[in-house]
Design an enzyme around this catalytic site. Structure first.
Site, PDB file in Angstrom:
ATOM      1  N   ASP A  73       1.032  -1.363  -0.079  1.00  9.33           N
ATOM      2  CA  ASP A  73      -0.001  -0.254  -0.132  1.00  9.33           C
ATOM      3  C   ASP A  73       0.809   1.242   0.001  1.00  9.33           C
ATOM      4  O   ASP A  73       0.718   2.387  -0.933  1.00  9.33           O
ATOM      5  CB  ASP A  73      -0.677   0.047   0.820  1.00  9.33           C
ATOM      6  N   ARG A 102      -0.254   2.474  17.251  1.00 12.02           N
ATOM      7  CA  ARG A 102      -1.065   3.280  15.963  1.00 12.02           C
ATOM      8  C   ARG A 102      -0.906   5.055  16.565  1.00 12.02           C
ATOM      9  O   ARG A 102       0.222   6.217  15.981  1.00 12.02           O
ATOM     10  CB  ARG A 102      -1.886   3.645  15.620  1.00 12.02           C
ATOM     11  N   ASP A 118      -7.829   1.918  11.212  1.00 10.03           N
ATOM     12  CA  ASP A 118      -6.411   2.322  11.572  1.00 10.03           C
ATOM     13  C   ASP A 118      -6.682   3.834  11.636  1.00 10.03           C
ATOM     14  O   ASP A 118      -5.427   4.973  11.174  1.00 10.03           O
ATOM     15  CB  ASP A 118      -4.652   1.766  10.707  1.00 10.03           C
ATOM     16  N   SER A 158      -2.513  -9.855   4.538  1.00 11.32           N
ATOM     17  CA  SER A 158      -1.981  -8.366   5.146  1.00 11.32           C
ATOM     18  C   SER A 158      -2.376  -8.470   6.351  1.00 11.32           C
ATOM     19  O   SER A 158      -2.957  -8.991   7.329  1.00 11.32           O
ATOM     20  CB  SER A 158      -3.354  -7.541   5.400  1.00 11.32           C
TER      21      SER A 158
END
Length: 411
Positions: free
Chosen positions: A15, A95, A124, A176
């Site tokens: 990504d 995060r 996220d 992923s």
């Protein structure tokens, strides 16, 4: 005219590799790639080189592994926060730290925006953007997955191929993954159907429980005020400790969960998570609290733990409520000091022995033998008072029934 700068949260994966090129093509930004090292065990030198070769004007690699453990993992461990009874929040609390570093570098570089590769369906995006807004609301946020024409990971693979961007994912391996020193998550591919049993070949941090040794292993963890300080009598710094426990737990298939969870955005998702060392620490910490916390504090702390987990999962790390809960949690940890012995066997992790200088367990009081500290006759008065509301309610019921019978006879 000088180009405006954008800071990109960059991992070198599919990504973000595509996003780097896409930001140049569609915005004309000068892209500064930032890879935040939270212990994901990747070749970050190669990631830095890839970012520069893909078009980044500058690439940062920031090692925050120790800060991640001491300032994010350990506070959550002390809180006993577990999302929906299963998830040890491995991605969730990484995060806000990553976003914090992105803000710091954006301010240093004079960037006008921060870009990330989180999808419009996931959690996220909220975690990144809530943190950015909390720390610097003047920075623009760019989330390509919410605005570009690429609709799938397969589209991204085609885009990368067209632009000559090397990627670590193929259409045959569509998982992923998110990894840091605390955990590894697997999502996508055949996991998208909850009817599909996951294949143990995806494990990367340990063995399948049925492949673990036939002989159990024992591990001893020592805590000081809720913080783990040693493993099997050896003091470790936080990074070494988690690595050590990951190896021990992984070798015995500990910490593997396959769950369907409720995302913040309103949909359910399915993932396989590996958290070997974290599972050991949570079990040990919980066992020590049972020895050192009183009943009322333990009961209320469960409520706090649930709320704490929700805040972390939802990306609300930098909030007044989170700060207030930390103060409560820290007060409960004042006497959570001692050691716990755990037994690991084919995927299970159970505390089998605990000891603390602040233990509230007193053998003199609980013994079934003769004692001189507890007068059992006192229990009668206690029960009478404790059950007084029940007694009064029952008396009222009998009295009402008696009156009803009298009225019935009178009729």
């Amino acid at each position: 005219m000088e180009k405006q700068k954008v800071v990109l949260a960059y991992s070198g994966g599919l990504d973000t590799s595509v996003i780097l090129k896409w930001l140049e093509e569609h915005y004309g930004y000068e892209v500064i790639a930032v890879c935040v090292d939270v212990g994901q065990e990747e070749d970050l030198v190669a990631v830095e080189k890839k970012a520069l070769s893909t078009g980044a004007s500058k690439a940062y690699v920031v090692d925050v592994t120790k800060e991640f453990i001491t300032d994010y993992v350990f506070p959550t461990l002390k809180a006993g926060a577990v999302y929906e009874d299963d998830y040890l929040l491995g991605t969730s609390f990484a995060r806000p730290l990553i976003a914090k570093k992105l803000v710091e570098i954006a301010e240093k570089e004079g960037a006008v925006a921060i870009a990330h590769g989180a999808t419009g369906k996931g959690n996220d995006q909220v975690r990144f953007e809530a943190t950015i807004k909390a720390l610097n609301p003047f920075l623009k946020v760019i989330a390509p997955w919410r605005i570009w024409d690429l609709k799938s990971r397969e589209d991204c693979i085609d885009y990368a191929t067209k632009h000559g961007i090397p990627i670590p994912v193929t259409k045959k391996d569509p998982y992923s993954r998110d990894r840091n020193i605390w955990h590894l998550s697997h999502e996508g591919g055949n996991l998208e159907s909850p009817w599909n049993e996951h294949d143990s070949s995806i494990y990367m941090m340990g063995v399948a429980p049925d492949k673990a040794p036939d002989t159990p292993a024992y591990v001893e963890i020592e805590f000081e005020k809720g913080i783990p300080t040693s493993v099997n009598g050896i003091a470790y710094d936080p990074v070494e400790m988690i690595h050590t426990l990951n190896k021990i737990g992984g070798a015995h298939g500990v910490g593997i969960i396959d769950i369907v969870e409720n995302r913040l955005v309103g949909m359910k998702s399915r993932g396989v998570y590996e958290t070997p060392g974290g599972t050991i620490l949570y079990e040990a910490h919980k066992s020590l609290e049972k020895l050192t916390l009183d009943r009322s504090t333990m009961s209320f702390k469960k409520t706090v733990s649930e709320k704490y987990a929700q805040l972390v999962y939802d990306g609300l790390w930098f909030t007044p409520l989170k700060d207030a809960l930390d103060q409560f949690v820290n007060s409960t940890q004042e006497y959570v000091t001692g050691k716990v012995r755990l037994k690991l066997y084919k995927g299970t992790c159970k505390a089998v022995a605990t000891a603390s200088p602040y233990s509230l367990y007193n053998e003199e009081f609980v013994t079934f033998g003769e004692d001189h500290v507890y007068n059992q006759k006192d229990a009668e008065g206690f029960i009478n008072l404790f059950a007084l509301p029940l007694t009064i309610r029952s008396l009222m019921k009998f009295e009402n029934e008696k009156e009803a019978k009298k009225e019935k006879k009178a009729i």
